[in-house]
Every structure is written in structure tokens, then in C-alpha cells.
Design a protein around this motif. Structure first.
Motif: not given
Length: 304
Positions: A155-168
Motif C-alpha cells: 500500500l502506497i499513500i501519496v498526499d497532494e504529490p504534484t502541487a507546485g510542480l511544473d508541467p514537465g
């Protein structure tokens, strides 16, 4: 393998009901948990990650009792919180090795091989000698995934992982999560609709601690076909439209609000209990954002 959550509830000492009788069945693969800030997503994630207790309810990962067998759960859990701290000036190699020791792997050769394999997998091997504190936001998130993969978790839990990342960086992160989600349960907690649509075969919408929808993102979009209408209006007219129609969202396009309304009627053919979209509205192709806003809007109207 599946995660079965039944009647999970949590009320904080200040009276805030963060989880209100949450029940979900989460299969193997990528599962999106979609909700606004404060909806209860992080409370649910922390509970499943054994970081806090629920007031009542159960959560079973196959035959493993998450709420009562915390040490056993932690051996098969990978967790990437929304924010995580790193030691300044410590390289990725040394920091990941430290996490591996904490996970209970003490053999030096085994640790070295695992560090190299994990950094290769998240495409950070060439940056392994750099301090993690010097990494870009996307690189830090990929390092976070590397530490979450220690011990081959179920089980892997990721919380808001892409907030603030650029498109690439976002695309690279999408690809990495999709690859990981082929063989384990990955719960993706986010308020970014695009993350769920692009990554997840199943999802839930949570609002004010309650599950309002669970199922396929695509199926939820299909259910809205013919019920979403849009119109470009003057800024000054927005309050009037919000009073007259079930406006689920509005966004500025070329300086003017483009409003989306929910209506099961067509212009000129109102039905009992439903407002005519009115002249000037055109049928819009629904998307997951419309599902999200219309679901929350309907719940808000019911609970007022």
C-alpha cells in the motif's frame, strides 16, 4: 488484494468532524481521492498511514487490520506526505540509506544495492551525490517516492504529490506513479482534478468528511452528458446568474466569466424542479471538473 474501509469516523477535540462514516473499497491500482482543502482527505490518509487513530470503524488491507496492527502495517506501507523535511547537506544516497536502515534493512551490501536500484527507478541516480535540500520540487517528490518504495510495499499513500510542480516534472511524476500502480494499491489524495483523470481507474469524491461519490472517473463524466451548459457572460452579471441558475463553476476566458450550470432541461423545455438553461446557453462536453463541482454543489444545497 484490496483495502476495505468501513464506517470510519473521526472528530477532533475542537468539534470538527473530519471523517463522517467513510466506507470505501479500494482495489489494486491507482485510486484517486478527490476533495477540496479541508475535506478530510489528509485525515483519512494519516489514519491509513497509522499516524493517528479513528474514533470508530475498520480498515482492512486483505487480512491485515490497519487500525490495530500498526507495526505490521508499517512494514508493508509506503507513505509520501504533502511535505517532508530533509537534513541539510545530506546527499540522496546517504539519506535514502538512512531511511532503509529505519525500515529494518541492516545488511550493508543489500542497502547499497537497494539505494542504487531505487535512485535509478526514480531517475535520480546521476544526482545521487547532491544534497536533497538542493533538489527542485519535482526531484524532491521523486526522492519521496523512492523512500516510499523501500521494502516493496503493498500500500502506497501519496498526499497532494504534484502541487507546485511544473508541467514537465508533473508528467514525469505521472509516469512514475502509473508504473508503480500496476502491482500495488496506490492512493492518490489530491484536489487537482487532472491528476485523477489522467492516473486513476477508480476514485472517490470526499466533502466535509463524507464520501459523495465512488466509482470510475470516466463513468461519472458520462453520467453528466447533456446536463452541463455553458455561457460567456459579463462580470457584472455573474451574481444574477448565480441566483437564477445552478452555477457549478465559472472561470475567466478572454477576460469574461465562462459559467457552467447544471440542468437536466434543454433551453425552452424546463422540467418540474429544474431551471431552464435559458437563451444563450450551449451544451458543454462534461469533464471530471464538472463532476467534482456539481457533486459538491448538490451536497451543499441538500445540507443547507
Amino acid at each position: 488484494m484490496q483495502l476495505i474501509i468501513q464506517h470510519l469516523s473521526k472528530t477532533y477535540p475542537n468539534g470538527v468532524k473530519a471523517l463522517d462514516d467513510v466506507s470505501l473499497t479500494i482495489p489494486m491500482g491507482m485510486y484517486g481521492l478527490l476533495g477540496q482543502n479541508g475535506a478530510g482527505k489528509s485525515t483519512l490518509m494519516r489514519t491509513l498511514a497509522t499516524l493517528q487513530d479513528a474514533d470508530r470503524g475498520t480498515a482492512m488491507l486483505d487480512d491485515l487490520d490497519i487500525l490495530n496492527q500498526k507495526e505490521a502495517v508499517r512494514r508493508v506501507l509506503g507513505y509520501l506526505p504533502q511535505e517532508f523535511g530533509v537534513y541539510p547537506k545530506v546527499s540522496a544516497t546517504d539519506l535514502l540509506d538512512h531511511f532503509i536502515v529505519l525500515k529494518g534493512i541492516t545488511n550493508g551490501r543489500e542497502r547499497k544495492e537497494l539505494v542504487e536500484a531505487l535512485l535509478q527507478r526514480v531517475n535520480l541516480y546521476e544526482h545521487r551525490k547532491k544534497a536533497v535540500s538542493s533538489y527542485s520540487g519535482g526531484m524532491k517528490q521523486r526522492f519521496g517516492i523512492a523512500q516510499a518504495l523501500i521494502g516493496n510495499p503493498k500500500l502506497i499513500i501519496v498526499d497532494e504529490p504534484t502541487a507546485g510542480l511544473d508541467p514537465g516534472e508533473r508528467n514525469r511524476f505521472y509516469n512514475l506513479l502509473s508504473e508503480i500502480g500496476e502491482n500495488v494499491i496506490v492512493i492518490l489524495s489530491t484536489h487537482i482534478v487532472q491528476d485523477v483523470m489522467e492516473l486513476c481507474n477508480n476514485m472517490a469524491i470526499i466533502h466535509q468528511g463524507r464520501v459523495l461519490y465512488s466509482g470510475s472517473p470516466m463513468a461519472s463524466v458520462v453520467e453528466l452528458k447533456g446536463k452541463i451548459w455553458e455561457k460567456s457572460i459579463a462580470k457584472s452579471d455573474l451574481p444574477t446568474y448565480q441566483q437564477q441558475y445552478n452555477v457549478i463553476s465559472s472561470k475567466l476566458v478572454a477576460g469574461k466569466p465562462l459559467v457552467h450550470i447544471y440542468s437536466e432541461s434543454t433551453p425552452g423545455e424546463s422540467t418540474p424542479g429544474d431551471l431552464d438553461p435559458g437563451e444563450g446557453f450551449v451544451s458543454a462536453q462534461p469533464d471530471l471538473e464538472d463532476v467534482f463541482f456539481s457533486t459538491i454543489q448538490a451536497d451543499t444545497l441538500v445540507t443547507r
